[in-house]
Scaffold this motif. Structure first.
Motif, PDB file in Angstrom:
ATOM      1  N   ASP A  23      -7.733  -8.388 -19.243  1.00 56.11           N
ATOM      2  CA  ASP A  23      -8.653  -7.800 -20.209  1.00 56.11           C
ATOM      3  C   ASP A  23      -8.011  -6.668 -21.009  1.00 56.11           C
ATOM      4  O   ASP A  23      -8.337  -6.472 -22.184  1.00 56.11           O
ATOM      5  CB  ASP A  23      -9.919  -7.301 -19.504  1.00 56.11           C
ATOM      6  N   LEU A  24      -7.109  -5.910 -20.393  1.00 58.64           N
ATOM      7  CA  LEU A  24      -6.407  -4.864 -21.135  1.00 58.64           C
ATOM      8  C   LEU A  24      -5.411  -5.493 -22.103  1.00 58.64           C
ATOM      9  O   LEU A  24      -5.292  -5.047 -23.253  1.00 58.64           O
ATOM     10  CB  LEU A  24      -5.681  -3.912 -20.172  1.00 58.64           C
ATOM     11  N   ARG A  25      -4.723  -6.533 -21.673  1.00 56.67           N
ATOM     12  CA  ARG A  25      -3.796  -7.222 -22.576  1.00 56.67           C
ATOM     13  C   ARG A  25      -4.543  -7.773 -23.784  1.00 56.67           C
ATOM     14  O   ARG A  25      -4.027  -7.798 -24.907  1.00 56.67           O
ATOM     15  CB  ARG A  25      -3.076  -8.370 -21.853  1.00 56.67           C
ATOM     16  N   GLY A  26      -5.769  -8.212 -23.545  1.00 59.39           N
ATOM     17  CA  GLY A  26      -6.571  -8.753 -24.632  1.00 59.39           C
ATOM     18  C   GLY A  26      -6.833  -7.761 -25.743  1.00 59.39           C
ATOM     19  O   GLY A  26      -6.998  -8.141 -26.908  1.00 59.39           O
ATOM     20  N   ARG A  27      -6.871  -6.483 -25.424  1.00 60.84           N
ATOM     21  CA  ARG A  27      -7.101  -5.452 -26.439  1.00 60.84           C
ATOM     22  C   ARG A  27      -5.919  -5.318 -27.402  1.00 60.84           C
ATOM     23  O   ARG A  27      -6.064  -4.801 -28.510  1.00 60.84           O
ATOM     24  CB  ARG A  27      -7.361  -4.102 -25.780  1.00 60.84           C
ATOM     25  N   PHE A  28      -4.765  -5.752 -26.959  1.00 62.06           N
ATOM     26  CA  PHE A  28      -3.556  -5.594 -27.766  1.00 62.06           C
ATOM     27  C   PHE A  28      -2.962  -6.931 -28.198  1.00 62.06           C
ATOM     28  O   PHE A  28      -1.794  -6.997 -28.577  1.00 62.06           O
ATOM     29  CB  PHE A  28      -2.507  -4.791 -26.986  1.00 62.06           C
ATOM     30  N   ALA A  29      -3.752  -7.993 -28.120  1.00 64.23           N
ATOM     31  CA  ALA A  29      -3.282  -9.314 -28.532  1.00 64.23           C
ATOM     32  C   ALA A  29      -3.449  -9.471 -30.040  1.00 64.23           C
ATOM     33  O   ALA A  29      -4.507  -9.187 -30.589  1.00 64.23           O
ATOM     34  CB  ALA A  29      -4.055 -10.405 -27.798  1.00 64.23           C
ATOM     35  N   PHE A  30      -2.381  -9.904 -30.721  1.00 64.39           N
ATOM     36  CA  PHE A  30      -2.419 -10.120 -32.163  1.00 64.39           C
ATOM     37  C   PHE A  30      -2.108 -11.578 -32.454  1.00 64.39           C
ATOM     38  O   PHE A  30      -1.070 -12.098 -32.022  1.00 64.39           O
ATOM     39  CB  PHE A  30      -1.394  -9.230 -32.881  1.00 64.39           C
ATOM     40  N   ALA A  31      -3.003 -12.257 -33.166  1.00 61.89           N
ATOM     41  CA  ALA A  31      -2.720 -13.619 -33.608  1.00 61.89           C
ATOM     42  C   ALA A  31      -1.576 -13.576 -34.612  1.00 61.89           C
ATOM     43  O   ALA A  31      -1.309 -12.532 -35.231  1.00 61.89           O
ATOM     44  CB  ALA A  31      -3.961 -14.233 -34.243  1.00 61.89           C
ATOM     45  N   LEU A  32      -0.902 -14.718 -34.803  1.00 60.44           N
ATOM     46  CA  LEU A  32       0.272 -14.746 -35.670  1.00 60.44           C
ATOM     47  C   LEU A  32      -0.055 -14.281 -37.084  1.00 60.44           C
ATOM     48  O   LEU A  32       0.738 -13.572 -37.719  1.00 60.44           O
ATOM     49  CB  LEU A  32       0.870 -16.160 -35.703  1.00 60.44           C
ATOM     50  N   ASP A  33      -1.249 -14.635 -37.593  1.00 64.03           N
ATOM     51  CA  ASP A  33      -1.597 -14.215 -38.954  1.00 64.03           C
ATOM     52  C   ASP A  33      -1.986 -12.741 -39.038  1.00 64.03           C
ATOM     53  O   ASP A  33      -2.175 -12.198 -40.131  1.00 64.03           O
ATOM     54  CB  ASP A  33      -2.717 -15.094 -39.516  1.00 64.03           C
ATOM     55  N   GLN A  34      -2.092 -12.077 -37.883  1.00 58.99           N
ATOM     56  CA  GLN A  34      -2.380 -10.646 -37.869  1.00 58.99           C
ATOM     57  C   GLN A  34      -1.111  -9.796 -37.801  1.00 58.99           C
ATOM     58  O   GLN A  34      -1.161  -8.582 -38.034  1.00 58.99           O
ATOM     59  CB  GLN A  34      -3.255 -10.286 -36.657  1.00 58.99           C
ATOM     60  N   ILE A  35       0.010 -10.430 -37.474  1.00 57.63           N
ATOM     61  CA  ILE A  35       1.250  -9.677 -37.247  1.00 57.63           C
ATOM     62  C   ILE A  35       1.679  -8.920 -38.503  1.00 57.63           C
ATOM     63  O   ILE A  35       2.025  -7.735 -38.442  1.00 57.63           O
ATOM     64  CB  ILE A  35       2.383 -10.610 -36.775  1.00 57.63           C
ATOM     65  N   ALA A  36       1.672  -9.593 -39.654  1.00 59.09           N
ATOM     66  CA  ALA A  36       2.149  -8.949 -40.890  1.00 59.09           C
ATOM     67  C   ALA A  36       1.341  -7.701 -41.245  1.00 59.09           C
ATOM     68  O   ALA A  36       1.931  -6.624 -41.426  1.00 59.09           O
ATOM     69  CB  ALA A  36       2.138  -9.960 -42.045  1.00 59.09           C
TER      70      ALA A  36
END
Length: 423
Positions: A16-29
Motif C-alpha cells: 500500500d505504501l508502494r502504491g502511493r509512489f507508483a507512476f504509470a508510464l504516461d505519468q513519468i514525463a
C-alpha cells in the motif's frame, strides 16, 4: 559530477505504501518535469533525472555537481502525501558507486522479486526513453543506464541467472492449479491489457481453460489481446455485472483506485452460490479492495503474496548470482573510472582552448614573416620556438617560485609530464 538514487521496493516497503509512489508510464514525463522544476527553484539548477516505476519498485536516479538527497526525499514524500520521515524509514538512498552497483543489479534481475527475471530490463528502457523525451537525461545518466544494459546483457549471456526463474504469471497459474483440480474447466477473466496481463494470459492459455475474457477500459485494445487467445473482450464498465461468470480473475491496470470492490465480489459470490473464486491482483496501487481477502470463498493473492512461490529454486541459482556479481563489480569500476575522468573535462577544454590561442598567434606571426620575404626555414624555426616558449613559460615560472618543498613537488610533476620515455 555525482549520481544518487532514492527508492523503495518489495523488500523495504509494504504494497500500500508502494502504491502511493507508483507512476504509470504516461505519468513519468510530467512527473520528471515536476521533479526537475523543484531542483531549479533551489541551489541545484542543473539536475539530470530518471524515474523507474514498476509493481515492485519506484526509484529516482539523479546526477548533478552536488548530491541533493534530502531535496529528493522531500519531493517524493510530498508527491505521495506522506511525511519524509515515513518515506525514509522504508526507502534506500545510494550515491556514486553504490548507486551504480544498484542499477546494474536491478537491470540484471538480481534485485527482483523473481530472481533473474527479464521484464525489468524492458521497463528500465521505457523509463530511459521517457526521460530522454523530456530532456531530463544528460550525459552522466545516459552513460549509467547504457552501461547497466550492457552489464545485464553480459550477465544473461554468461551466466544461468534466469535459467530457473519462475515468473509472477507462472506462479499465479501454479496457485490456481492447487485450488482447481482441472484448469480446463475454469473460466478466466483478465482485467487490463498491458504487458503483465499479456504475460499472464499466455501462461493461463497454455492450460486450455474453458474460456478467456479480457476486460479493458479501451475495448479495441482488449479485442486485440483477446483475439490472440480465442477469447472475448468486454468493457470495464460491464465487469461488476459479469464478475460471477468467472472462476479466475487476474487484474493489473494503471488505475489509481481499486476497480473491483468488496460489494461487487460479494454479489458475485452470492450468484455463484459460493463456488470459490481465485483472484490475483498484480497492480500497484491495488486493483482489488484488500477487504475482499477476508471473504470465505475468495482466494486473493497480491504481488507480495506471490513472493514465496517465485523464490522456490533460488538455491539453484546462487552460483550464477556469484558470477553475475563479478561482472557487475567490473561494470561499477569502469563506470566510476569514467565518472572520475568527467571531472577533468573542463580543465581539458581550457587547455585545448589555450593551445589553440597560442597556435593561432604563432600562425599569424609566421604569415607576416613570410609576407616580408623571410625564408620558410627561418619562419618555421621562429614558429616552433615561439610555441615551445609559450608552452614552457608557466611550468618554468612555477619551478622557480615557492619554497623548497613546493619546488621539489613541481619538479617531480614536470618530470612526469615532460620527460616521459615512450614505450
Amino acid at each position: 559530477m555525482s549520481v544518487w538514487a532514492l527508492g523503495l521496493n518489495h523488500t523495504t516497503a509494504p504494497l500500500d505504501l508502494r502504491g502511493r509512489f507508483a507512476f504509470a508510464l504516461d505519468q513519468i514525463a510530467p512527473t520528471l518535469q515536476s521533479l526537475r522544476s523543484s531542483f531549479a527553484s533551489g541551489r541545484h539548477p542543473q539536475v539530470e533525472a530518471a524515474i523507474i516505476s514498476t509493481c515492485n519498485r519506484t526509484e529516482i536516479y539523479c546526477a548533478s555537481e552536488h548530491i541533493a538527497l534530502d531535496h529528493t526525499v522531500g519531493w517524493l514524500a510530498e508527491s505521495g502525501g506522506v511525511a519524509p520521515a515515513l518515506l525514509r524509514s522504508h526507502a534506500y538512498t545510494l550515491h556514486d558507486d553504490e548507486a551504480a552497483r544498484h542499477v546494474f543489479r536491478v537491470a540484471s534481475g538480481l534485485d527482483s522479486m523473481v530472481l533473474g527475471e527479464a521484464q525489468i530490463l524492458g521497463q528500465m528502457k521505457d523509463a530511459v526513453r521517457a526521460a530522454e523525451t523530456v530532456g531530463a537525461l544528460g550525459t552522466t545518466l545516459n552513460q549509467l543506464f547504457q552501461r547497466s544494459f550492457a552489464v545485464a546483457k553480459e550477465v544473461r549471456t554468461s551466466t544461468e541467472i534466469g535459467a530457473h526463474s519462475i515468473s509472477m504469471a507462472a506462479a499465479a497459474v501454479r496457485l490456481a492449479g492447487q485450488l482447481f483440480e482441472d484448469l480446463r474447466k475454469t473460466r478466466v477473466l483478465f482485467v487490463g491489457a498491458g504487458e503483465m496481463i499479456d504475460l499472464a494470459a499466455t501462461h493461463f492459455a497454455a492450460k486450455e481453460p474453458k474460456s478467456i475474457a479480457i476486460a479493458n477500459r479501451t475495448l479495441e485494445r482488449g479485442e486485440k489481446l483477446s483475439s490472440r487467445f480465442g477469447g472475448e473482450a468486454m468493457r470495464l464498465a460491464d465487469l461488476p455485472a459479469r464478475l460471477a461468470e468467472f472462476d479466475i480473475v487476474v487484474s493489473c491496470t494503471a488505475s489509481t483506485l481499486p476497480i473491483i470492490g468488496l460489494g461487487a465480489v460479494e454479489r458475485a459470490l452470492k450468484a455463484r452460490r459460493h463456488r470459490p473464486m481465485f483472484m490475483v491482483d498484480l497492480a500497484v496501487p491495488r486493483d482489488i479492495e484488500p477487504e475482499v481477502k477476508a471473504l470465505e470463498d475468495v482466494y486473493l493473492y497480491t504481488v507480495d503474496d506471490l513472493a514465496q512461490v517465485v523464490q522456490q529454486g533460488q538455491a539453484n541459482r546462487q552460483a550464477a548470482v556469484a558470477q553475475a556479481e563479478v561482472i557487475i563489480d567490473a561494470g561499477v569500476q569502469s563506470f566510476m573510472h569514467w565518472l572520475g575522468q568527467r571531472g577533468a573535462v573542463p580543465l581539458i577544454q581550457q587547455l585545448n582552448a589555450q593551445a589553440d590561442e597560442w597556435r593561432a598567434a604563432e600562425m599569424a606571426r609566421a604569415r607576416k614573416l613570410l609576407a616580408k620575404g623571410e625564408s620558410v626555414d627561418a619562419v618555421l624555426e621562429a614558429m616552433s620556438r615561439g610555441l615551445t616558449q609559450k608552452m614552457m613559460h608557466g611550468a618554468m615560472a612555477e619551478l622557480h617560485s615557492g619554497d623548497a618543498a613546493s619546488r621539489e613537488q613541481t619538479a617531480q610533476t614536470l618530470s612526469r609530464l615532460f620527460l616521459r620515455k615512450e614505450r
